[in-house]
Write a protein that holds these residues in place. Structure first.
Motif, mmCIF file in Angstrom:
data_model
loop_
_atom_site.group_PDB
_atom_site.id
_atom_site.type_symbol
_atom_site.label_atom_id
_atom_site.label_comp_id
_atom_site.label_asym_id
_atom_site.label_seq_id
_atom_site.Cartn_x
_atom_site.Cartn_y
_atom_site.Cartn_z
ATOM 1 N N VAL A 50 4.985 -9.711 -4.219
ATOM 2 C CA VAL A 50 4.316 -8.433 -4.046
ATOM 3 C C VAL A 50 5.269 -7.280 -3.708
ATOM 4 C CG1 VAL A 50 3.782 -8.525 -1.565
ATOM 5 C CG2 VAL A 50 2.146 -7.501 -3.160
ATOM 6 N N ALA A 56 7.244 -5.079 -10.699
ATOM 7 C CA ALA A 56 6.545 -3.804 -10.875
ATOM 8 C C ALA A 56 6.270 -3.559 -12.365
ATOM 9 C CB ALA A 56 7.391 -2.680 -10.303
ATOM 10 N N VAL A 58 2.530 -3.486 -10.271
ATOM 11 C CA VAL A 58 1.437 -4.376 -9.891
ATOM 12 C C VAL A 58 0.205 -3.507 -9.686
ATOM 13 C CG1 VAL A 58 0.583 -6.027 -8.186
ATOM 14 C CG2 VAL A 58 3.017 -5.962 -8.754
ATOM 15 N N ALA A 60 -3.339 -2.081 -8.352
ATOM 16 C CA ALA A 60 -3.757 -1.960 -6.950
ATOM 17 C C ALA A 60 -4.633 -3.116 -6.485
ATOM 18 C CB ALA A 60 -4.494 -0.634 -6.756
ATOM 19 N N THR A 62 -4.836 -6.224 -7.660
ATOM 20 C CA THR A 62 -4.020 -7.437 -7.568
ATOM 21 C C THR A 62 -3.164 -7.396 -6.311
ATOM 22 O OG1 THR A 62 -3.959 -7.701 -9.972
ATOM 23 C CG2 THR A 62 -2.239 -8.814 -8.712
ATOM 24 N N GLU A 63 -2.585 -6.249 -6.038
ATOM 25 C CA GLU A 63 -1.752 -6.087 -4.851
ATOM 26 C C GLU A 63 -2.555 -6.364 -3.578
ATOM 27 O OE1 GLU A 63 1.304 -2.755 -4.455
ATOM 28 O OE2 GLU A 63 -0.300 -2.075 -3.118
ATOM 29 N N SER A 98 -2.985 -3.161 5.238
ATOM 30 C CA SER A 98 -3.671 -3.196 3.948
ATOM 31 C C SER A 98 -4.651 -2.040 3.821
ATOM 32 C CB SER A 98 -4.415 -4.526 3.763
ATOM 33 O OG SER A 98 -3.521 -5.551 3.419
ATOM 34 N N GLN A 102 -3.178 -0.081 0.777
ATOM 35 C CA GLN A 102 -3.982 -0.276 -0.424
ATOM 36 C C GLN A 102 -5.260 0.559 -0.394
ATOM 37 O OE1 GLN A 102 -2.361 -3.303 0.968
ATOM 38 N NE2 GLN A 102 -0.858 -2.512 -0.484
ATOM 39 N N ARG A 106 -3.211 3.420 -2.233
ATOM 40 C CA ARG A 106 -3.569 3.031 -3.614
ATOM 41 C C ARG A 106 -4.934 3.544 -4.048
ATOM 42 N NH1 ARG A 106 1.448 2.180 -4.970
ATOM 43 N NH2 ARG A 106 2.300 0.109 -4.502
ATOM 44 N N ARG A 150 9.584 -2.508 -3.206
ATOM 45 C CA ARG A 150 8.710 -1.780 -4.128
ATOM 46 C C ARG A 150 7.815 -0.773 -3.418
ATOM 47 N NH1 ARG A 150 3.788 -2.399 -6.368
ATOM 48 N NH2 ARG A 150 3.351 -4.252 -5.132
ATOM 49 N N MET A 151 7.327 -1.120 -2.221
ATOM 50 C CA MET A 151 6.463 -0.205 -1.484
ATOM 51 C C MET A 151 7.254 0.984 -0.931
ATOM 52 S SD MET A 151 3.550 -1.745 -1.795
ATOM 53 C CE MET A 151 2.435 -1.107 -0.569
#
Length: 207
Positions: A50, A56, A58, A60, A62-63, A98, A102, A106, A150-151
């Motif tokens: 993740v 990348a 990914v 939102a 799924t993440e 989260s 997210q 996200r 990635r974040m």
């Protein structure tokens, strides 16, 4: 007792967890430190999936589900057993991350992500959540000084929305949150966190 440290990337959570764990251990308290995503063998594999830029982009949903799966394994195999043994568990991030990342970052919606997360952990929430509120300038400077996952590579608007979401969560649950300015000196932050934790431990006759 279950303690979570939250905040945006570059807030200094890892530093404060080390200091808090050391202080409690020196006082004779049994402490387990852990992190999210990860914390368990399965969770660490999901962490790589993740956060690694190689996977990348990914989407939102799924993440969010990957984070929830990692958290479920974390709680069932690490956190809950440690709490049942009477240990103090300190985690670097938990379900509020989260909701912020997210849910807000996200755009999936805070309530939808919280519902998934609460189901994944069977209703477990921290006794205390320490929010290290990091300014945009400080967070950007700290992220740029290291290799970014990635974040952390997301644009400033993303990190701004995450910060606002964390502050909203803290405002909604003031009894559970301790909000501190992450720009303050490390020793000052450490003392504030330790004072709050000691008060809670004393109230529960754990110290």
């Amino acid at each position: 007792m279950f303690i979570a440290l939250e905040g945006g990337d570059g807030a200094g959570k890892s530093t404060q967890i080390k200091r808090l764990s050391r202080a409690l251990t020196e006082a004779g308290t049994s402490v387990l430190t852990t992190r999210e995503p990860g914390g368990s063998p399965l969770g660490e594999r999901i962490r790589h999936l993740v956060l690694s830029p190689e996977f990348a982009p990914v989407d939102a949903r799924t993440e969010a589900l990957l984070f929830a799966a990692s958290r479920s394994a974390h709680v069932e195999t690490v956190i809950r057993p440690a709490l049942q043994r009477g240990e103090v568990v300190i985690t670097d991030r938990f379900l509020d991350s989260s909701v912020a990342y997210q849910g807000a970052g996200r755009g999936l919606g805070a309530e939808a992500v919280r519902e998934i997360s609460m189901w994944a952990v069977a209703g477990l929430v921290p006794d205390l959540t320490v929010l290290l509120d990091v300014s945009e300038a400080t967070g950007r400077a700290r992220r740029s000084s290291r290799e970014q996952d990635r974040m952390e590579q997301e644009p400033e608007q993303f990190h701004r929305e995450v910060r606002e979401a964390f502050l909203a969560l803290a405002s909604d649950a003031p009894d559970r949150y301790l909000v501190l300015d992450a720009d303050a000196p490390v020793p000052v932050l450490a003392e504030e966190i330790l004072r709050q934790v000691r008060d809670l431990l004393t109230a529960r006759r754990m110290l």
